[in-house]
Design an enzyme around this catalytic site. Structure first.
Site, PDB file in Angstrom:
ATOM      1  N   GLY A 188       0.813  -1.204   0.000  1.00  0.00           N
ATOM      2  CA  GLY A 188       0.000   0.000   0.000  1.00  0.00           C
ATOM      3  C   GLY A 188       0.845   1.252   0.000  1.00  0.00           C
ATOM      4  O   GLY A 188       2.076   1.212   0.126  1.00  0.00           O
ATOM      5  N   PHE A 189       0.203   2.383  -0.116  1.00  0.00           N
ATOM      6  CA  PHE A 189       0.881   3.677  -0.187  1.00  0.00           C
ATOM      7  C   PHE A 189       1.752   3.917   1.045  1.00  0.00           C
ATOM      8  O   PHE A 189       2.974   4.107   0.946  1.00  0.00           O
ATOM      9  CB  PHE A 189      -0.183   4.763  -0.342  1.00  0.00           C
ATOM     10  CG  PHE A 189       0.290   6.180  -0.232  1.00  0.00           C
ATOM     11  CD1 PHE A 189       1.508   6.581  -0.764  1.00  0.00           C
ATOM     12  CD2 PHE A 189      -0.513   7.126   0.393  1.00  0.00           C
ATOM     13  CE1 PHE A 189       1.931   7.906  -0.667  1.00  0.00           C
ATOM     14  CE2 PHE A 189      -0.106   8.449   0.482  1.00  0.00           C
ATOM     15  CZ  PHE A 189       1.117   8.836  -0.032  1.00  0.00           C
ATOM     16  N   ILE A 190       1.148   3.861   2.231  1.00  0.00           N
ATOM     17  CA  ILE A 190       1.906   4.115   3.455  1.00  0.00           C
ATOM     18  C   ILE A 190       2.835   2.946   3.762  1.00  0.00           C
ATOM     19  O   ILE A 190       3.992   3.138   4.145  1.00  0.00           O
ATOM     20  CB  ILE A 190       0.945   4.394   4.625  1.00  0.00           C
ATOM     21  CG1 ILE A 190       0.169   5.692   4.363  1.00  0.00           C
ATOM     22  CG2 ILE A 190       1.700   4.495   5.947  1.00  0.00           C
ATOM     23  CD1 ILE A 190      -0.968   5.951   5.338  1.00  0.00           C
ATOM     24  N   TYR A 218     -16.744   3.319   7.206  1.00  0.00           N
ATOM     25  CA  TYR A 218     -15.285   3.189   7.267  1.00  0.00           C
ATOM     26  C   TYR A 218     -14.767   3.661   8.617  1.00  0.00           C
ATOM     27  O   TYR A 218     -14.019   2.951   9.316  1.00  0.00           O
ATOM     28  CB  TYR A 218     -14.642   3.998   6.137  1.00  0.00           C
ATOM     29  CG  TYR A 218     -13.178   4.282   6.342  1.00  0.00           C
ATOM     30  CD1 TYR A 218     -12.238   3.256   6.375  1.00  0.00           C
ATOM     31  CD2 TYR A 218     -12.716   5.594   6.502  1.00  0.00           C
ATOM     32  CE1 TYR A 218     -10.890   3.516   6.576  1.00  0.00           C
ATOM     33  CE2 TYR A 218     -11.375   5.862   6.691  1.00  0.00           C
ATOM     34  CZ  TYR A 218     -10.469   4.828   6.731  1.00  0.00           C
ATOM     35  OH  TYR A 218      -9.138   5.095   6.931  1.00  0.00           O
ATOM     36  N   LYS A 257     -12.923   1.599  11.890  1.00  0.00           N
ATOM     37  CA  LYS A 257     -11.613   1.958  12.441  1.00  0.00           C
ATOM     38  C   LYS A 257     -11.707   2.282  13.928  1.00  0.00           C
ATOM     39  O   LYS A 257     -10.808   1.940  14.711  1.00  0.00           O
ATOM     40  CB  LYS A 257     -11.014   3.127  11.659  1.00  0.00           C
ATOM     41  CG  LYS A 257     -10.748   2.837  10.197  1.00  0.00           C
ATOM     42  CD  LYS A 257      -9.806   1.655   9.989  1.00  0.00           C
ATOM     43  CE  LYS A 257      -8.354   2.063  10.036  1.00  0.00           C
ATOM     44  NZ  LYS A 257      -7.452   0.924   9.714  1.00  0.00           N
TER      45      LYS A 257
END
Length: 334
Positions: A12-14, A154, A158
């Protein structure tokens, strides 16, 4: 500090940027990614391919929520640290496909917690989001503020993972840090995020959708600044002593939640202006109403993270956007 670290969401991006930074610092990294098709899988494959150029990196492809997968990897690798970044992201997509958020975010996080319970790391770190603050209008957002009124599914999933992790920290003495991320951007970013979509449209001569008629503020956090924040937090293992009255440290568990943000919100139109400057093109704007589940502003109080890690770099929005545009032009040959 360097050792063995298990990172979920490594393609993923992070996850990619954090893995790269830790490999450069001498860590052995085991990465897991499900390679879901939520966005272009080729982008994820390219990130993993770059990480594989380092001998300290090993990648496994598989779904986080697959029963026993994470536990088996943790049992074999025995990481000193676990960083759980993998998730189904996106406020708007959670309205269209909520079950994917149950599978990845709730069941997937349960699998990570079970693995950490069986083979405890020195520190367990899990990603949350600024979206958990929801309807809270008191800003800047501090970790000690109530976050009980999530406005998207979402965000609700979380917030649930924060509560799940707290219970495991209390029951099993697992030192646990939750991060709340604030609008992360930069090279190799996700195609579903505003910067990527805006740059793609502007360079193609297409209009961009500007929500809430441009009356939005976001605490944009450059990816390198975020990765440095996570790297430093690895050593900030929660114990029994609070850093101050501003600390979110639990009274009954070695658990805390930490904002990682730039600490300065940027107006959406200023963000668009930075993109126009970097691309050399003027944006045609479709002014739209607020999207369901979205919030008009985010702003991180950075007091706690800087007490734990020292001052963090804060890349200027114009410089960060320019770096993204340079990457985008190079990657897509435009």
């Amino acid at each position: 500090m360097a050792g063995k670290i298990f990172i979920t969401g490594s393609a993923g991006f992070i996850g990619y940027h954090l893995s790269q930074r830790l490999l450069d610092a001498g860590w052995q990294v085991l990465g897991l990614d499900g390679m879901s098709d939520y966005y272009d899988v080729a982008l994820k494959e390219r990130r993993h391919a770059m990480l594989r150029q380092n001998q300290g990196f090993r990648a496994v492809e598989g779904l986080l929520e697959a029963p026993g997968l994470v536990r088996g990897l943790v049992e074999e690798f025995r990481p000193d640290v676990i960083v759980h970044l993998a998730a189904q992201a996106g406020v708007r997509y959670s309205i269209e496909a909520p079950r994917s958020y149950v599978d990845a975010n709730l069941i997937g996080t349960f699998e990570v917690l079970e693995a950490a319970r069986a083979f405890p790391p020195q520190h367990l770190l899990l990603a949350s989001t600024s979206s958990v603050f929801g309807a809270n209008t008191e800003m800047p957002y501090a970790e000690t503020h109530k976050a009980d009124h999530q406005m998207s599914f979402y965000a609700a999933t979380k917030k649930a993972t924060e509560a799940m992790a707290h219970s495991y920290a209390h029951l099993y003495g697992l030192p646990t840090t939750m991060f709340r991320f604030f609008t992360v951007y930069g090279p190799w970013g996700r195609p579903d995020m505003a910067l990527f979509k805006f740059v793609k449209a502007i360079l193609a001569g297409e209009a961009i959708d500007v929500y809430n008629h441009g009356d939005m503020r976001r605490d944009f956090t450059y990816i390198d600044d975020l990765a440095i924040g996570i790297e430093r937090l690895i050593a900030a293992v929660p114990g029994t002593k609070a850093a101050g009255a501003f600390d979110s440290l639990s009274p009954v568990a070695p658990w805390r939640v930490v904002n990682i943000g730039n600490g300065a919100p940027v107006q959406l139109m200023e963000f668009v202006a930075a993109i126009e400057a970097a691309t050399g093109a003027e944006a045609r704007k479709n002014l739209m109403p607020m999207q369901p589940g979205d919030v008009p502003a985010t702003w991180a109080d950075a007091t706690l993270i800087e007490a734990l890690t020292g001052p963090l770099p804060r890349t200027d929005i114009r410089e960060g956007v320019r770096r993204f545009v340079d990457w985008y032009r190079d990657y897509y040959r435009v």
